[in-house]
Structures are given as structure tokens and as C-alpha cells.
Motif scaffolding. Structure first.
Motif, PDB file in Angstrom:
ATOM      1  N   GLY A 233       0.817  -1.208   0.000  1.00 42.73           N
ATOM      2  CA  GLY A 233       0.000   0.000   0.000  1.00 42.73           C
ATOM      3  C   GLY A 233       0.847   1.252   0.000  1.00 42.73           C
ATOM      4  O   GLY A 233       2.017   1.235   0.362  1.00 42.73           O
ATOM      5  N   ASN A 234       0.257   2.338  -0.440  1.00 51.08           N
ATOM      6  CA  ASN A 234       0.878   3.658  -0.357  1.00 51.08           C
ATOM      7  C   ASN A 234      -0.234   4.688  -0.195  1.00 51.08           C
ATOM      8  O   ASN A 234      -1.379   4.322   0.122  1.00 51.08           O
ATOM      9  N   ASN A 235       0.072   5.957  -0.428  1.00 50.91           N
ATOM     10  CA  ASN A 235      -0.947   6.984  -0.209  1.00 50.91           C
ATOM     11  C   ASN A 235      -2.008   7.011  -1.307  1.00 50.91           C
ATOM     12  O   ASN A 235      -2.938   7.810  -1.241  1.00 50.91           O
ATOM     13  N   ARG A 236      -1.895   6.128  -2.278  1.00 50.97           N
ATOM     14  CA  ARG A 236      -2.857   6.102  -3.366  1.00 50.97           C
ATOM     15  C   ARG A 236      -3.807   4.917  -3.286  1.00 50.97           C
ATOM     16  O   ARG A 236      -4.932   4.974  -3.768  1.00 50.97           O
ATOM     17  N   ALA A 237      -3.364   3.814  -2.707  1.00 52.64           N
ATOM     18  CA  ALA A 237      -4.222   2.634  -2.573  1.00 52.64           C
ATOM     19  C   ALA A 237      -3.604   1.686  -1.555  1.00 52.64           C
ATOM     20  O   ALA A 237      -2.379   1.610  -1.423  1.00 52.64           O
ATOM     21  N   SER A 238      -4.449   0.959  -0.854  1.00 51.80           N
ATOM     22  CA  SER A 238      -3.963   0.023   0.152  1.00 51.80           C
ATOM     23  C   SER A 238      -3.591  -1.310  -0.493  1.00 51.80           C
ATOM     24  O   SER A 238      -3.967  -1.612  -1.628  1.00 51.80           O
ATOM     25  N   GLU A 239      -2.848  -2.110   0.270  1.00 47.80           N
ATOM     26  CA  GLU A 239      -2.473  -3.443  -0.207  1.00 47.80           C
ATOM     27  C   GLU A 239      -3.715  -4.288  -0.490  1.00 47.80           C
ATOM     28  O   GLU A 239      -3.806  -4.953  -1.533  1.00 47.80           O
ATOM     29  N   GLU A 240      -4.677  -4.278   0.420  1.00 43.35           N
ATOM     30  CA  GLU A 240      -5.870  -5.104   0.253  1.00 43.35           C
ATOM     31  C   GLU A 240      -6.690  -4.663  -0.950  1.00 43.35           C
ATOM     32  O   GLU A 240      -7.225  -5.485  -1.692  1.00 43.35           O
ATOM     33  N   TYR A 241      -6.783  -3.343  -1.155  1.00 43.71           N
ATOM     34  CA  TYR A 241      -7.545  -2.851  -2.296  1.00 43.71           C
ATOM     35  C   TYR A 241      -6.896  -3.296  -3.610  1.00 43.71           C
ATOM     36  O   TYR A 241      -7.588  -3.716  -4.542  1.00 43.71           O
ATOM     37  N   ARG A 242      -5.577  -3.230  -3.682  1.00 39.06           N
ATOM     38  CA  ARG A 242      -4.885  -3.675  -4.891  1.00 39.06           C
ATOM     39  C   ARG A 242      -5.078  -5.172  -5.121  1.00 39.06           C
ATOM     40  O   ARG A 242      -5.231  -5.633  -6.257  1.00 39.06           O
ATOM     41  N   ARG A 243      -5.079  -5.943  -4.056  1.00 34.50           N
ATOM     42  CA  ARG A 243      -5.282  -7.385  -4.213  1.00 34.50           C
ATOM     43  C   ARG A 243      -6.684  -7.676  -4.753  1.00 34.50           C
ATOM     44  O   ARG A 243      -6.879  -8.540  -5.615  1.00 34.50           O
ATOM     45  N   GLN A 244      -7.661  -6.952  -4.262  1.00 33.24           N
ATOM     46  CA  GLN A 244      -9.022  -7.125  -4.761  1.00 33.24           C
ATOM     47  C   GLN A 244      -9.150  -6.655  -6.211  1.00 33.24           C
ATOM     48  O   GLN A 244      -9.842  -7.278  -7.023  1.00 33.24           O
ATOM     49  N   LEU A 245      -8.451  -5.556  -6.530  1.00 33.48           N
ATOM     50  CA  LEU A 245      -8.442  -5.092  -7.924  1.00 33.48           C
ATOM     51  C   LEU A 245      -7.826  -6.141  -8.839  1.00 33.48           C
ATOM     52  O   LEU A 245      -8.291  -6.345  -9.965  1.00 33.48           O
ATOM     53  N   CYS A 246      -6.773  -6.784  -8.369  1.00 35.54           N
ATOM     54  CA  CYS A 246      -6.126  -7.810  -9.172  1.00 35.54           C
ATOM     55  C   CYS A 246      -7.116  -8.908  -9.553  1.00 35.54           C
ATOM     56  O   CYS A 246      -7.187  -9.330 -10.714  1.00 35.54           O
ATOM     57  N   GLU A 247      -7.905  -9.374  -8.582  1.00 42.15           N
ATOM     58  CA  GLU A 247      -8.899 -10.404  -8.877  1.00 42.15           C
ATOM     59  C   GLU A 247      -9.921  -9.913  -9.886  1.00 42.15           C
ATOM     60  O   GLU A 247     -10.217 -10.585 -10.881  1.00 42.15           O
ATOM     61  N   ALA A 248     -10.471  -8.721  -9.650  1.00 39.17           N
ATOM     62  CA  ALA A 248     -11.524  -8.203 -10.513  1.00 39.17           C
ATOM     63  C   ALA A 248     -11.035  -7.959 -11.939  1.00 39.17           C
ATOM     64  O   ALA A 248     -11.699  -8.337 -12.919  1.00 39.17           O
ATOM     65  N   LEU A 249      -9.858  -7.339 -12.077  1.00 40.88           N
ATOM     66  CA  LEU A 249      -9.353  -7.018 -13.410  1.00 40.88           C
ATOM     67  C   LEU A 249      -8.881  -8.260 -14.153  1.00 40.88           C
ATOM     68  O   LEU A 249      -9.008  -8.340 -15.382  1.00 40.88           O
ATOM     69  N   THR A 250      -8.350  -9.237 -13.425  1.00 44.54           N
ATOM     70  CA  THR A 250      -7.918 -10.479 -14.072  1.00 44.54           C
ATOM     71  C   THR A 250      -9.111 -11.246 -14.618  1.00 44.54           C
ATOM     72  O   THR A 250      -9.070 -11.756 -15.752  1.00 44.54           O
ATOM     73  N   VAL A 251     -10.175 -11.341 -13.851  1.00 45.63           N
ATOM     74  CA  VAL A 251     -11.394 -11.990 -14.334  1.00 45.63           C
ATOM     75  C   VAL A 251     -11.891 -11.294 -15.598  1.00 45.63           C
ATOM     76  O   VAL A 251     -12.229 -11.940 -16.606  1.00 45.63           O
ATOM     77  N   ARG A 252     -11.925  -9.983 -15.560  1.00 43.45           N
ATOM     78  CA  ARG A 252     -12.406  -9.206 -16.709  1.00 43.45           C
ATOM     79  C   ARG A 252     -11.536  -9.454 -17.935  1.00 43.45           C
ATOM     80  O   ARG A 252     -12.034  -9.632 -19.053  1.00 43.45           O
ATOM     81  N   ALA A 253     -10.215  -9.475 -17.737  1.00 44.34           N
ATOM     82  CA  ALA A 253      -9.294  -9.655 -18.858  1.00 44.34           C
ATOM     83  C   ALA A 253      -9.407 -11.058 -19.450  1.00 44.34           C
ATOM     84  O   ALA A 253      -9.433 -11.229 -20.673  1.00 44.34           O
ATOM     85  N   VAL A 254      -9.476 -12.081 -18.590  1.00 47.15           N
ATOM     86  CA  VAL A 254      -9.577 -13.459 -19.091  1.00 47.15           C
ATOM     87  C   VAL A 254     -10.866 -13.647 -19.871  1.00 47.15           C
ATOM     88  O   VAL A 254     -10.874 -14.250 -20.967  1.00 47.15           O
ATOM     89  N   LYS A 255     -11.959 -13.141 -19.359  1.00 47.54           N
ATOM     90  CA  LYS A 255     -13.231 -13.285 -20.070  1.00 47.54           C
ATOM     91  C   LYS A 255     -13.230 -12.540 -21.400  1.00 47.54           C
ATOM     92  O   LYS A 255     -13.821 -13.010 -22.378  1.00 47.54           O
ATOM     93  N   GLU A 256     -12.547 -11.388 -21.440  1.00 46.67           N
ATOM     94  CA  GLU A 256     -12.454 -10.673 -22.714  1.00 46.67           C
ATOM     95  C   GLU A 256     -11.640 -11.446 -23.735  1.00 46.67           C
ATOM     96  O   GLU A 256     -11.990 -11.487 -24.913  1.00 46.67           O
TER      97      GLU A 256
END
Length: 261
Positions: A233-256
Motif C-alpha cells: 500500500g501507499n498513499n494512493r491505494a492500500s495493499e488489500e484494495y490492490r489485491r481485490q483489484l487484481c482479482e476483478a481485473l484479471t477476471v475481466r481480462a480473461v473473459k475478454e
């Protein structure tokens, strides 16, 4: 802001390398668009603009991007638009604005290995390699793990192959750096997943990609990618938020990718 004492504009790569290595604090001017992000005093800045590296060339086997080709050159290149569903042009199209992309070079973006890079995840899944003046040809995935070195990146080479790919990213605003980005590609049944802005350097999710090769669902592969890679994490996003983004964006990319014909 970074400051330097002299500016050298060599006419050849041999001359450029000699100047670069003449003193410890000499450096390449590549990546100069982000000078304001650092603060240091250096010796001689080496500008490669006269070394004839501003090109994008293609043949039946590969696409070659000269180090001084701009991101706008890459974005508008027909060869790059035809490669991997245009994943690399799509990735760089998110970077600030056209005028800025005209001034940022491929070599500076790749050699700098910036954690916030939009380009690097796309290049990783396209299985690019970098050509170094002294270091020879190195797969980009290997180059990403190497420590900083005094060398000159002359070109980036991407194999031309039947590849389906997708790039996904999350920003707080259009002109901001990505909070996280993901590129996914499938080539002859073999998958690649790259995650960047973690906020560290982009990296391949090897285990998650192997799971896709074995036929797991996109959601399971995304969960594996988020568990496999490290985040902070840093002042722009937390570690947990980035981990959740990773799941969401990876699902989106694979399905595309799966939907791409």
C-alpha cells in the motif's frame, strides 16, 4: 527535479556507450518525462535521438520497436494494432494525452521498469525481448528481475503469433497513474498473466497462468494471481484494495480474451 552538468548527443551507439560508461554518474536521458519524480545531481546526460533508433519495423516473424520510437508511434502502428488484439496500443492510450505520448519513448519506458508503467504488462504477455548494446538479447520477463545496469536498450522485439490479449486498468482519474493494471494473453492454448502497479514492477503470475492452461475458471485463476503476487500500500491505494483489484481485473481480462475471435 533531476539536474545534470552536461548533455551529450552522440551520433552512434558506440559513442553513446563510451560516454555512458566514462563516469559513474553519467546516465541515459531515457525516461526523462518523469524527471520531476526524482531529485538528484548527475554528470552527463546521454541523448540517443541521433542514433537512428526511431523506428517500428515488422516482418513475418516479429515486430521491432526502436528505443527512440514514441509511445504515440506504437499506438498508431498498424503492426502493433494487429498484434494480440492491439493490447499494447490499448495500454498506452491511457497515458495522459497524445502530446505527452509523442514525447515518451519505448526505450525509456521499458528500460526504466517503472512500477506504474502501462506498457510493461502488455509487453510481458506478448513475450517481448529486449536488445541491449552490451547485454545482448534478454527476455523481458528476465530483464524485469535484473538489477539496474549501465547498458543501452536498442530495441524491443515482439514475436508475431496468433495471440488473443486484453489489458485492464483502474485509475482514480484519466490523467493519473494506474492504481493497478493487468494484461492477459492466450497463444496456442498457453496463457500469460501480468500484473503491474502493485505498486512494484510488473510481474508474471506463473501459477495462475498454468491453472488457466489446465482449464480452471477465470475466477479461480484470478484468485490464484492475487494470492501468488505481492502487493503493498501507499498513499494512493492500500495493499488489500490492490489485491481485490487484481482479482476483478484479471477476471475481466480473461473473459475478454475468451470472447475474442
Amino acid at each position: 527535479m533531476l539536474t545534470f552538468q552536461k548533455l551529450a548527443q552522440p551520433q552512434s551507439l558506440t559513442e553513446a556507450y563510451e560516454i555512458l560508461t566514462a563516469q559513474k554518474n553519467n546516465f541515459l536521458l531515457g525516461g526523462g518525462a518523469f524527471l520531476r519524480l526524482g531529485s538528484a545531481k548527475r554528470g552527463t546526460a546521454v541523448d540517443l535521438s541521433a542514433c537512428e533508433l526511431n523506428y517500428i519495423e515488422a516482418n513475418e516473424e516479429e515486430v521491432r520497436l526502436g528505443a527512440m520510437a514514441s509511445l504515440r508511434d506504437l499506438e498508431t502502428s498498424l503492426s502493433m494494432r494487429q498484434l494480440g488484439c492491439g493490447v499494447a496500443p490499448q495500454a498506452v492510450s491511457h497515458i495522459i494525452g497524445v502530446q505527452f505520448r509523442h514525447s515518451v519513448t519505448v526505450g525509456g519506458s521499458v528500460f526504466g521498469r517503472f512500477g506504474f508503467s502501462d506498457l510493461l504488462p502488455a509487453m510481458l504477455v506478448l513475450q517481448a525481448s529486449v536488445h541491449l548494446y552490451k547485454g545482448g538479447i534478454v527476455p523481458l520477463a528476465q530483464f524485469m528481475e535484473q538489477p539496474p545496469q549501465k547498458d543501452i536498450l536498442t530495441q524491443v522485439v515482439i514475436p508475431r503469433q496468433a495471440c488473443r490479449a486484453s489489458y485492464q486498468q483502474m485509475r482514480t482519474s484519466c490523467s493519473d497513474f494506474p492504481l493497478l493494471n493487468v494484461a492477459v494473453a492466450e497463444t496456442d492454448g498457453v496463457w500469460k498473466i501480468a500484473v503491474g502497479a502493485r505498486p512494484g514492477r510488473a510481474a508474471l503470475a506463473i501459477q495462475a497462468a498454468a491453472a488457466l492452461d489446465a482449464g480452471v475458471a477465470p475466477e479461480e485463476a484470478a484468485r490464484l494471481a492475487a494470492a501468488e503476487l505481492s502487493f503493498s500500500g501507499n498513499n494512493r491505494a492500500s495493499e488489500e484494495y490492490r489485491r481485490q483489484l487484481c482479482e476483478a481485473l484479471t477476471v475481466r481480462a480473461v473473459k475478454e480474451v475468451l470472447a475474442c475471435k
